[in-house]
Scaffold this motif. Sequence first.
Motif, short mmCIF file in Angstrom:
data_model
loop_
_atom_site.label_atom_id
_atom_site.label_comp_id
_atom_site.label_asym_id
_atom_site.label_seq_id
_atom_site.Cartn_x
_atom_site.Cartn_y
_atom_site.Cartn_z
N ALA A 89 0.90 -1.26 0.14
CA ALA A 89 -0.01 -0.01 0.01
C ALA A 89 0.88 1.41 0.09
CB ALA A 89 -0.64 -0.06 1.10
N ALA A 90 1.91 1.12 0.86
CA ALA A 90 2.73 2.42 0.95
C ALA A 90 3.50 2.64 -0.43
CB ALA A 90 3.98 2.31 2.03
N VAL A 91 4.02 1.61 -1.16
CA VAL A 91 4.69 1.92 -2.39
C VAL A 91 3.77 2.44 -3.49
CG1 VAL A 91 5.59 0.88 -4.45
CG2 VAL A 91 6.50 0.28 -2.00
N ALA A 92 2.51 1.85 -3.68
CA ALA A 92 1.61 1.95 -4.58
C ALA A 92 1.01 3.42 -4.21
CB ALA A 92 0.38 1.35 -4.55
N ALA A 93 0.77 3.94 -3.00
CA ALA A 93 0.49 5.36 -2.65
C ALA A 93 1.27 6.26 -3.01
CB ALA A 93 -0.12 5.37 -1.18
N GLU A 94 2.73 6.25 -2.64
CA GLU A 94 3.79 7.02 -2.85
C GLU A 94 3.86 7.26 -4.48
OE1 GLU A 94 7.39 8.67 -4.39
OE2 GLU A 94 6.78 6.60 -4.68
#
Length: 467
Positions: free
Chosen positions: A145-150
Amino acid sequence: MRVRSSIATLTGLAVHYCGAYLLGFPLWTDTIAEWIMARTPSRWAVVLLDVCGPWAKPLAATGGLATLGLAVLLIAMLGRKWMWFGAVVAALGLGTLFGYSSPAGQLLFWIPAVAVLRFRAGSTSASAAGALSRREVLVMAGGVAAVAAESYLRNRSLAARAVKPTRLGPLPPSLGREEVREGLVRKRITPVDEFYGMSKNTVDPVIDPATWRLKITHDGETIHEFTYAELLSLPRMGRFVTLRCISNTLKSDLMGTAHWTGIHLSQLLDRRRLHTSIIEMAAIGADGHGDSYPLDYAFSNETMFALGMNGETLTRTHGFPIRLLTPRYYGLKHVKWIAELAFVSKPYIGTWPKLGYTKEPVIHTASHFDRVQRQGDHILCGGVSFAGNRGIRAVQVRLEKGPWVEATLEPALSEYTLTRWTVEIPFSGEALMEARAQDGSGAWQSQVETPLFPNGVDGPSFRSISS
């Protein structure tokens, strides 16, 4: 071990991301994602883009996370004694495979990742050999989620900073009367916000016109630079051009027509200044994507460097501040965000030829059914055909291998645009409808399907009709 390697991967990426923001080196996850996207079969890529929309590319970045996570897990399995050796091998191997060459980027991922592995090497996971624990699932899901959101938020932030289009001038005052039945065929001119946009990038570049320069080089030596204001001050020409993506399958329709305004290469460089050893012009974008063209074609009247689209300056998606239009070829040769025009004496191998695509991706003749409408015992059908710079001479449609019926063609907006057509055919039940087009040279659309790689898909056009 899985939790330990996941925490190590996320720690390494956290440091790596901070360094990328501060120092400006490329992100590992972006590089791997772009490698994955370039090799994803088009029939899947088109579906993913349709289904996921603006999240398609951010989700591709999670492929980079998975790849690095697997590498870190394998390093963890080596034990403390061999971890640093494994990290060096992984850095060199993955860097070569994916084309990642930033030493700072490598160090700021692998050093913290391996440090965490070694620090936690004595800990164990109860589920190391079994099903994923709740903790593992949360760690992995949080990282994804963090990588996609960034990636998604970075793109949104850059989009907000992009220069907004400004008016360049009116469209041609009269386009002539539309000669196809309303509602059966797409618009003659594709609005900018409906025009397809494709690139190899996880996040497309945003260019500041105040500092940007178009560099002209001669075998690596800069011979001139143009500011954006200087380009806008040059006399501009306008023409209608259709772009078609090489990612199209026989059923997909990544294609659009716009009125483009721009300049000719001869306005930027006198060909007589080039040494006789120069054999190609390479257009290289700010995103690193580049491609090359024979000199005769680069200086031909067909080739245009576009500054505007449908009466306004280019948008970020479509290549601001300047892009190339080469009507003979599929869209991958229409380089966007151009930063350099390199005149070279040795063959230049561009982004897609490096992956095995042809250097000459000439557009195949293709047809597409836009709409089929029942009307009593007849079918009214509308569609488009396109053959790049060869134009369309005729279109025929038939049902179930029956006799070909001539379609009514509307005059194309230019020699470089698609042709709209309509046809009326008697109909008595379920059938398979087929269309074929004849290009300006007299050659008919192929009736044999060929694969997309390496020249672009070629073959017949079908549409199922049910009663």
